[in-house]
Structure formats: C-alpha cells, structure tokens
Design a protein around this motif. Structure first.
Motif, PDB file in Angstrom:
ATOM      1  N   GLY A 195       0.802  -1.212   0.000  1.00  0.00           N
ATOM      2  CA  GLY A 195       0.000   0.000   0.000  1.00  0.00           C
ATOM      3  C   GLY A 195       0.834   1.259   0.000  1.00  0.00           C
ATOM      4  N   VAL A 196       1.796   1.346   0.900  1.00  0.00           N
ATOM      5  CA  VAL A 196       2.589   2.571   1.027  1.00  0.00           C
ATOM      6  C   VAL A 196       4.070   2.338   0.762  1.00  0.00           C
ATOM      7  CG1 VAL A 196       0.980   3.657   2.623  1.00  0.00           C
ATOM      8  CG2 VAL A 196       2.772   2.152   3.519  1.00  0.00           C
ATOM      9  N   LEU A 197       4.489   1.082   0.697  1.00  0.00           N
ATOM     10  CA  LEU A 197       5.917   0.805   0.571  1.00  0.00           C
ATOM     11  C   LEU A 197       6.268   0.079  -0.725  1.00  0.00           C
ATOM     12  CD1 LEU A 197       6.661  -0.453   4.196  1.00  0.00           C
ATOM     13  CD2 LEU A 197       7.116   1.812   3.264  1.00  0.00           C
ATOM     14  N   HIS A 198       5.381   0.128  -1.736  1.00  0.00           N
ATOM     15  CA  HIS A 198       5.664  -0.652  -2.937  1.00  0.00           C
ATOM     16  C   HIS A 198       6.931  -0.183  -3.636  1.00  0.00           C
ATOM     17  CE1 HIS A 198       3.628   2.827  -4.733  1.00  0.00           C
ATOM     18  NE2 HIS A 198       4.198   2.482  -5.868  1.00  0.00           N
ATOM     19  N   GLN A 199       7.187   1.140  -3.625  1.00  0.00           N
ATOM     20  CA  GLN A 199       8.413   1.624  -4.251  1.00  0.00           C
ATOM     21  C   GLN A 199       9.649   1.158  -3.492  1.00  0.00           C
ATOM     22  OE1 GLN A 199       8.805   5.669  -5.422  1.00  0.00           O
ATOM     23  NE2 GLN A 199       6.798   5.803  -6.400  1.00  0.00           N
ATOM     24  N   SER A 200       9.555   1.164  -2.177  1.00  0.00           N
ATOM     25  CA  SER A 200      10.693   0.707  -1.374  1.00  0.00           C
ATOM     26  C   SER A 200      10.947  -0.779  -1.571  1.00  0.00           C
ATOM     27  CB  SER A 200      10.438   1.009   0.108  1.00  0.00           C
ATOM     28  OG  SER A 200      10.287   2.392   0.319  1.00  0.00           O
TER      29      SER A 200
END
Length: 682
Positions: free
Chosen positions: A133-138
């Motif tokens: 949700g919020v960490l897909h880029q990481s």
C-alpha cells in the motif's frame, strides 16, 4: 590532443566515414518527425479531456470544482512529465551500461534490476500484501538493489570484467524471472496487477513520481558527466585503459552502481519499461553521437521522446481497453519498427567486441573426449531414471515392468522431445555466440521464438479451444515467417552478425510487446501462454517426439561441418577471402542453421531461453576452446539439463507440474553462479 582523444580516435574516424552520414541524417529526420507526432498526439489526447479554452488554467491553476481540469493537472500532465523523466533516465542508464560492458546488447535490465524488483513485489503481494500500500516503491527498489548486488558479488573475483558482469547479470535476471513466473503460474488470480506493472504503467494520480524521478535524474546526469573521462576509457580494452592510469575495478563499480541506481529508480516508480534503455543509445549513436559525451546528452533525449510518443499513441487504445496496455510493452510496438527502419538503411555498423574466453587453461583433445563421454553417460542415466523413477501415492518408487509399459506412452515422448530440444538449443546458442563473439547472444535474440509466440497468440485470440495440431501449425507459421524476415532483412548487409542481432532484438521486442499486452489481460489465456513461454512439454505427443528427434538428427548432423567456418570468420573478411571463403555466404548459412535449430526446438517445447544462452558457457567452463569441442560438449549438456528439468518439474510438486524451462533455470542458474563466483581474475 589528449591520451583519451588519441585512444578514441579510431572510433571517431569510423563515425566520420561517409558511409554513415546518410543514416545519421535519416535518424535525425525520423526523430524530428517523432517529436512532431508526440506533440500532435498530446494535443489530441488533451482535447479529449478538456476543451481548448480550459487548457491554460487546467495546466497551471486548475479549478478544483471542475473535474476535467483536475484530471488534466493531476493525471495527464504528470503522466507526460513522468514519461520524459523515465525515458531520459533509462536512456542515460543504457548508455552507461553499453559503454562499461562494451556491449551494444546491454541495457538497464542487464544486471537483473527489473527481475529483482518484480520478484520482490511478487513475494510481497503473496506473503506481505499490506506492505504494498505505502511501501511498494521501497520493496521494488530493495529487490532491484539486491539483484544488482548479487551480480557484483558473482563478478567481483574477475575484477568486474565486462563479459563476466554481463553473463552474471543475465543469469540473475533469468533466475529471478523464473521464480516470479513459477509463482505467477500458481497464483495467477492474485497477481494480475503485477502483469500490468511488469509491463510498465505510466498512469498517474499525482506528482509523486515526478518528484521522485526528477532529482535522481539530475543527480545521475551530473555524476555521469563527472565520470566522463573514466567512461571513455572504459570503452577501451583493459590493457589500454590501465596504461592510461584508470583504476578499472573502482571505476567499473562506480559507473555500474550509478546505472543500477538510475534503472532501479525507474523500476520502483513506474514498473518495468524495457527496450527504451536499449533503443535510445542505439538511436543516439545512429544519429551521429559517437563520442561518449554526445551520447550522454542525446540518448536521454531519445529515450524521453520515444517513451513520450509511445505513451501518447496508446492512450486512446488504453482508455478503450480499461488501461490494459502497459507503456513498457507498447514502447516496443513503436520503437522496434523505428529501429528496423533505420537499420534497413544502414550500410555499416560498429563491430562487436569479441567475447573473452570463460576458461583460461587449454585442455587436450583427450581430456575433451573424456568429458564428452562422461556427459553422455550421465545423460543416458538421466533418461533411464526419468523414465523409470517417479512419485506415486506411496512416494518415490521405480516402476515395475507392467507399470512401465502403461506409463511409457506418456513419459517417453516427453523425455525424447525434451532431450532433442535441449540439444538443438544448445547447438544454436553455441553457433550464435561463436559467430557474433557476443556472450549475451542466445537463440531467442534472433526473434524466432517470439515469432512462434505471436503465432500462438493469434490462434488463442481467434480460437481459444484450438487443438494441439492447430497450435503446432500456428507456432510453426510464426517461427518460420520470422526466420524468413530476419534472413531477408540481413541479406543487404552480407549477413553481418551485429546487424542480425539488432534486427532480431527489435523484432523480438515487437512480438514480446504483444505477448505482454495479452498477459496483462489475465485469464486462462495468460496462464496458458505463460506455461508455454516457460518451456513446457505438457502437450507433447508421440508424433511430436518423433518429429523433434528427426529434426534434431537432420539439422544437428550439419553442425560438424561448421567448424572451419567458425574458425575463419572471426579473423575478418579479408582473411576469409584470402583463404577462399565467401564471408557473406558463410555467415548466411550459419545464421540459417542457427535459426532452423531454434525454430525446430521452439515448435516442440516453446522457448527455453536458459539452455541456448548458458549451455555454451558450461561447455567453455568444462574446457572446450575450439568450435567443434564446444559444440560437442554443449549438445549433451543441453539435452541433459532439459531431461532432468522435465523430470523434476513433473515429480517434485505432484500433482502440480512446473514447465521444464522454469526448472532448468531455477536449478541451472545457481550452478552457473557458483562456477562464475569461483573464477579467479584473469
């Protein structure tokens, strides 16, 4: 004149050859037309969202009560800017990779960046979905960096030699990709979103990707400019670079790390966008940018333009299909014809560097014969075990005579077809790598496998319940149509290997773009296509097995006659003519033989990319130096690998099965990694 300029002078002289001026002007004209087309398409797409009177306020000061202006400002405009930034970043990274690795087939995905990112996201989607949700880029960035670190670790003991880095990167890419495909085959309904992400999606909802990519591109461009002199020297051979005072390992890891970070930034932001990193540096060089400094400027501009044009061209189609046309896949639909159009009018191209040997110690002929005999014996034992040993309700067991008579009709065709296909792909890979002097060359580079896939896709789209015979006919039609197109295309250049490789890559990318679009649509068609692309023997019949064996014997028996050709052609055209050989005719014959081997294997079991790429390297690591020695060792290695892979794929996860191509990569890639990691610097 500086030492760097003197060292680079031959390349500049080549660039000034009058034979290359017409193509440069042609490429420049095509780029200008592409720019006008991108501007026109952007205007058309903007007009479909909002009337002309609202354009200015929508772009710079949107009315928050007007949904049209909000879409223009927060979706349409950041999408264009993201395409510019992503394309430019990939163009810059591709230039660095090709310069450092001294290989025009290198691209931002060479070091496993995209495969590592996609595998990390696949694992997270299955076992830690909350992180996406919020960490897909990481998550994607971490996977990309881990894959690149594995490549550096494998090539460290060789001093990060370009050939070793390229091979290690490709092996890591294949391994990570195979794990991802295996998981997708088992969990396809839950991973449909990754199909689209894997094709590269530029759909934007805000300016976050622009904010992420812009500073990274600016910093990366500045660092690349500071590394200009080392990058120029890295394009020379190692001896000359050292004589000019370059710390090879330090500069290589610095340049490659920069390119990896640039590639990972794009992958983590918008997904996997292939072809741009390969096409942009090529177009820049064809447009006349021969010096590294010129390519560092022009390649990012070409990349930005190519991705921008692609995205604007597919937006109307994407809207009609519900955003199921990934930008990365679509970029090949437009970039590949452009490269083919330019290549068809080229009269000369830069010669590829010869591949450095992977084994340094010479072996005697007697030693090679012993190794060949040992591999043949192991292969025979593997065939017997694959036929007799299996898993049933009572676990692992050998089949009785009565049981064997009943199951032989199912097992024998699969093993025979796998064995024959492995031999043909190994022979094709060896011929292609010997002919081109490029360790990244594999049978799939010719585009024949992709053509077979296109034939299958066309059949599946028209008749999803077509029978086995119709599928075989469709793949055969696609494969041989591509073969004829490649040979016709290369005829004008005298079948120069580098022209054939670039043309094959362009055609393969074009076909694979269609594959990616179909897979992004999900459903049973995507699962069926994924299984076939992974190299499956599921549907092999006795007639198919006989056909594969006959083709293997008929075409394979021609390969011993190629030894003299493969010995003489690398010496150059002048030397070949002095020895009474017509170079263009010899190259054409070798390419036709390679393509026939590839097509015959692909028709039976689909594209088994790992075998054609790595069987020649295993043969070299086993001591084969001369062409016939390498062919003799690579053939049984290829057959053995596929037989064992098919047996394990059939038995390990019973009642489920894994395609032989996937298993071959999953098991063979770590072995090749281990062999590469044990090598000492030359």
């Amino acid at each position: 004149m500086t030492a760097v300029d003197r060292a680079a002078r031959p390349a500049v002289a080549h660039a000034n050859d009058s034979r290359t001026r017409v193509p440069a002007a042609l490429v420049a004209a095509l780029l200008a037309v592409a720019l006008m087309a991108a501007l026109g398409l952007s205007a058309v797409n903007l007009a479909a969202i909002a009337p002309r009177a609202l354009w200015w306020p929508a772009l710079f000061s949107p009315d928050l009560h007007d949904i049209r202006q909000i879409i223009v400002h927060d979706s349409w405009l950041p999408r264009i800017v993201t395409a510019w930034l992503a394309g430019a970043t990939l163009g810059l990274a591709g230039t660095i990779f090709q310069q450092v690795l001294r290989n025009p087939l290198a691209e931002p995905m060479t070091l496993g960046v995209s495969a590592g990112a996609q595998l990390a996201l696949t694992l997270a989607a299955l076992w830690a979905p909350a992180t996406l949700g919020v960490l897909h880029q990481s998550v994607a960035l971490a996977g990309a960096l881990v894959a690149a670190a594995a490549v550096f670790g494998l090539a460290w003991r060789s001093g990060l030699a370009p050939v070793t880095v390229a091979i290690a990167g490709l092996v890591v890419t294949l391994w990570c990709g195979s794990i991802g495909v295996a998981l997708q085959l088992f969990h396809a309904p839950y991973l449909r979103g990754l199909f689209i992400w894997g094709g590269g999606s530029l759909v934007q909802q805000d300016w976050s990707d622009v904010v992420s990519l812009a500073p990274r591109l600016a910093v990366g461009g500045l660092l690349a400019w500071l590394l200009l002199r080392p990058l120029t020297l890295l394009g020379l051979d190692d001896a000359n670079a050292r004589s000019l005072g370059l710390a090879l390992r330090r500069m290589r890891i610095a340049a490659l790390a920069l390119a990896v970070m640039l590639s990972a930034a794009v992958v983590s932001a918008v997904g996997v966008i292939g072809f741009i990193g390969l096409a942009a540096p090529t177009l820049a060089q064809l447009a006349g940018a021969r010096r590294v400094a010129h390519r560092l400027v022009l390649a990012p501009l070409c990349g930005a333009l190519l991705l921008w044009l692609t995205d604007q061209a597919v937006q109307p189609l994407a809207n009609a299909l519900g955003e199921l046309v990934p930008a990365g896949a679509a970029s090949a639909l437009f970039g590949a014809p452009l490269m083919l159009f330019v290549l068809a009018r080229m009269r000369s191209v830069q010669r590829l560097d010869a591949a450095a040997p992977l084994a340094q110690r010479l072996r005697s002929s007697r030693s090679i014969r012993r190794r060949f005999a040992l591999i043949v014996l192991v292969t025979a034992a593997a065939l017997v075990l694959a036929l007799d040993l299996g898993r049933g309700v009572h676990g692992w067991q050998f089949s009785s005579v009565a049981d064997l008579s009943r199951i032989a009709i199912w097992r024998v065709p699969r093993e025979v077809a796998a064995f024959a296909a492995g031999i043909m792909l190994a022979l094709a890979g060896t011929l292609l790598q010997r002919l081109t002097g490029n360790p990244l060359a594999s049978p799939e580079v010719l585009g024949v496998s992709a053509g077979a896939a296109l034939g299958l896709i066309a059949l599946v789209l028209c008749a999803a319940d077509a029978g086995h015979g119709a599928r075989l006919a469709a793949t055969a039609g696609g494969a041989f149509a591509t073969l004829i197109a490649i040979l016709w295309f290369a005829r004008r250049s005298g079948y120069l290997p580098q022209r054939v490789l670039l043309a094959g890559i362009a055609i393969g990318a074009l076909f694979q773009a269609v594959v990616a679009v179909v897979i992004a649509g999900g459903g049973e068609r995507a699962t069926t296509l994924l299984a076939w692309l992974a190299g499956s023997t599921y549907t092999v019949t006795p007639a198919d097995a006989i056909t594969a064996l006959v083709l293997c014997l008929l075409i394979g028996l021609l390969t011993p006659f190629t030894g003299r050709l493969l010995e003489i052609l690398p010496l150059g055209d002048a030397e070949a003519r002095a020895l009474g050989m017509r170079s263009s005719l010899a190259r054409g014959a070798l390419l036709a033989l390679t393509a026939l081997l590839t097509a015959a294997a692909t028709l039976i079991v689909g594209p088994l990319s790992f075998i054609g790429l790595t069987a020649p390297h295993f043969a070299r690591l086993a001591g084969a130096r001369r062409p016939l020695e390498q062919l003799a060792l690579a053939a049984p290695i290829g057959g053995l690998t596929i037989v064992v892979a098919d047996w394990l794929g059939r038995t390990l996860l019973l009642p489920r099965e894994l395609p032989a191509g996937l298993v071959a990569t999953l098991l063979g890639a770590p072995w090749l990694m281990w062999l590469l990691a044990r090598r000492h610097a030359a």
